[in-house]
Write a protein that holds these residues in place. Structure first.
Motif, PDB file in Angstrom:
ATOM      1  N   ALA A 113      38.402  49.353  45.356  1.00 22.63           N
ATOM      2  CA  ALA A 113      37.860  48.023  45.111  1.00 22.63           C
ATOM      3  C   ALA A 113      36.764  48.058  44.057  1.00 22.63           C
ATOM      4  O   ALA A 113      36.672  47.173  43.200  1.00 22.63           O
ATOM      5  CB  ALA A 113      37.326  47.433  46.416  1.00 22.63           C
ATOM      6  N   MET A 114      35.906  49.078  44.117  1.00 22.52           N
ATOM      7  CA  MET A 114      34.856  49.203  43.118  1.00 22.52           C
ATOM      8  C   MET A 114      35.431  49.438  41.731  1.00 22.52           C
ATOM      9  O   MET A 114      34.927  48.905  40.733  1.00 22.52           O
ATOM     10  CB  MET A 114      33.926  50.357  43.500  1.00 22.52           C
ATOM     11  CG  MET A 114      33.115  50.113  44.764  1.00 22.52           C
ATOM     12  SD  MET A 114      32.016  48.681  44.598  1.00 22.52           S
ATOM     13  CE  MET A 114      30.935  49.255  43.303  1.00 22.52           C
ATOM     14  N   MET A 117      36.573  46.102  40.448  1.00 24.23           N
ATOM     15  CA  MET A 117      35.445  45.280  40.012  1.00 24.23           C
ATOM     16  C   MET A 117      34.904  45.749  38.667  1.00 24.23           C
ATOM     17  O   MET A 117      34.536  44.939  37.807  1.00 24.23           O
ATOM     18  CB  MET A 117      34.347  45.312  41.076  1.00 24.23           C
ATOM     19  CG  MET A 117      34.732  44.649  42.389  1.00 24.23           C
ATOM     20  SD  MET A 117      33.464  44.807  43.658  1.00 24.23           S
ATOM     21  CE  MET A 117      32.108  43.914  42.907  1.00 24.23           C
ATOM     22  N   MET A 120      37.163  44.436  36.002  1.00 27.52           N
ATOM     23  CA  MET A 120      36.905  43.025  35.716  1.00 27.52           C
ATOM     24  C   MET A 120      35.660  42.851  34.854  1.00 27.52           C
ATOM     25  O   MET A 120      35.629  42.029  33.931  1.00 27.52           O
ATOM     26  CB  MET A 120      36.751  42.253  37.020  1.00 27.52           C
ATOM     27  CG  MET A 120      38.032  42.081  37.808  1.00 27.52           C
ATOM     28  SD  MET A 120      37.783  41.124  39.319  1.00 27.52           S
ATOM     29  CE  MET A 120      37.187  39.587  38.636  1.00 27.52           C
ATOM     30  N   GLN A 212      42.014  37.267  35.505  1.00 26.44           N
ATOM     31  CA  GLN A 212      40.772  37.501  36.223  1.00 26.44           C
ATOM     32  C   GLN A 212      40.684  36.650  37.479  1.00 26.44           C
ATOM     33  O   GLN A 212      40.023  37.026  38.439  1.00 26.44           O
ATOM     34  CB  GLN A 212      39.581  37.214  35.315  1.00 26.44           C
ATOM     35  CG  GLN A 212      39.409  38.232  34.214  1.00 26.44           C
ATOM     36  CD  GLN A 212      38.374  37.840  33.204  1.00 26.44           C
ATOM     37  OE1 GLN A 212      37.632  36.877  33.411  1.00 26.44           O
ATOM     38  NE2 GLN A 212      38.314  38.554  32.097  1.00 26.44           N
TER      39      GLN A 212
END
Length: 259
Positions: A113-114, A117, A120, A212
């Protein structure tokens, strides 16, 4: 009968070479650079382990069964339905059966997940930084210029869009300001980028915004913080309440009655 006079403005022909053409060229070059910068900043996606792939494909199998149930016979549907429901309820497809019933892990502690992120954030930087610089460049050198006139009539609703930075109430709506030309290029160069870079390019502003908004589409069916067991239980309930309607039921009678 009175005829409306066409509004005309005496403009320097050099405005085309010193404002309109440079803005267009800079926007195209910026899109090309953004495309290659996004490729360089993009991290290589990690391969999923076999249990994780099995978990995702099992959920997709149940969804496909619901969506295409009308294409298989009642006996085949019943066999698949019973198998999927029992497997979902027993947790046979979970990649971590030992964690069943426990609270979902904190997404901030998940390395995957990191990494998403950070991807993004890199995409936002590649999109926002060039546009901020170009916006400041246009406001500093080209603000307040009227550079072209559209050859077709428009309604007054387009005035605020086409004449940004030009505070004139009586100006014909067909006149386009330099700042509005920048915004038109920002969202209207998709075909040019497809011609130069191909369909799968990172230069398109709208495509980046859509990706996004849904960054996990097509890659991971379970978003960070979601409990796969609850999703399987929900899918099992959807299969239980599904009413099967075979598309070929009574096809012989329908065929003979239509002749």
């Amino acid at each position: 009968m009175a005829q409306s006079l066409e509004q005309s403005i005496h403009r320097d022909p050099a405005l085309f070479y010193w404002i309109l053409f440079p803005i267009t060229v800079v926007m195209i070059l910026t899109g090309v650079l953004r495309h290659y910068a996004t490729i360089l900043l993009a991290s290589t996606p990690k391969k999923l382990e076999l249990p994780a792939i099995r978990e995702q494909r099992s959920l997709l199998r149940g969804i496909n069964l619901r969506n295409n149930a009308h294409s298989i016979s009642p006996s085949a549907f019943a066999a698949r339905k019973n198998y999927m429901i029992s497997a979902y309820k027993e947790g046979a497809f979970l990649k971590d059966p030992d964690n069943r019933g426990k609270a979902a892990a904190n997404p901030m502690t998940d390395p995957a997940a990191m990494e998403g992120m950070m991807g993004m954030m890199k995409g936002n930087m590649a999109m926002m930084v060039p546009q901020t610089l170009i916006m400041g460049w246009i406001n500093a050198f080209f603000a307040g210029y009227v550079i072209m006139k559209l050859p077709f009539p428009l309604t007054l609703r387009f005035k605020s869009m086409l004449q940004s930075g030009v505070a004139t109430r009586d100006l014909d709506v067909r006149w386009v300001s330099s700042l509005s030309w920048y915004f038109l290029n920002l969202f209207g160069l998709q075909s040019v980028f497809i011609f130069i870079l191909g369909n799968d390019n990172a230069a398109n502003q709208m495509a980046q915004q859509m990706s996004q908004m849904n960054p996990g589409a097509g890659m991971n069916m379970f978003q960070p913080g979601q409990d796969p067991d609850k999703i399987f239980q929900s899918e099992a309930e959807n299969l239980e309440v599904l009413e099967h309607d075979y598309i070929l039921k009574g096809v012989e009678e329908r065929l003979l009655s239509s002749t």
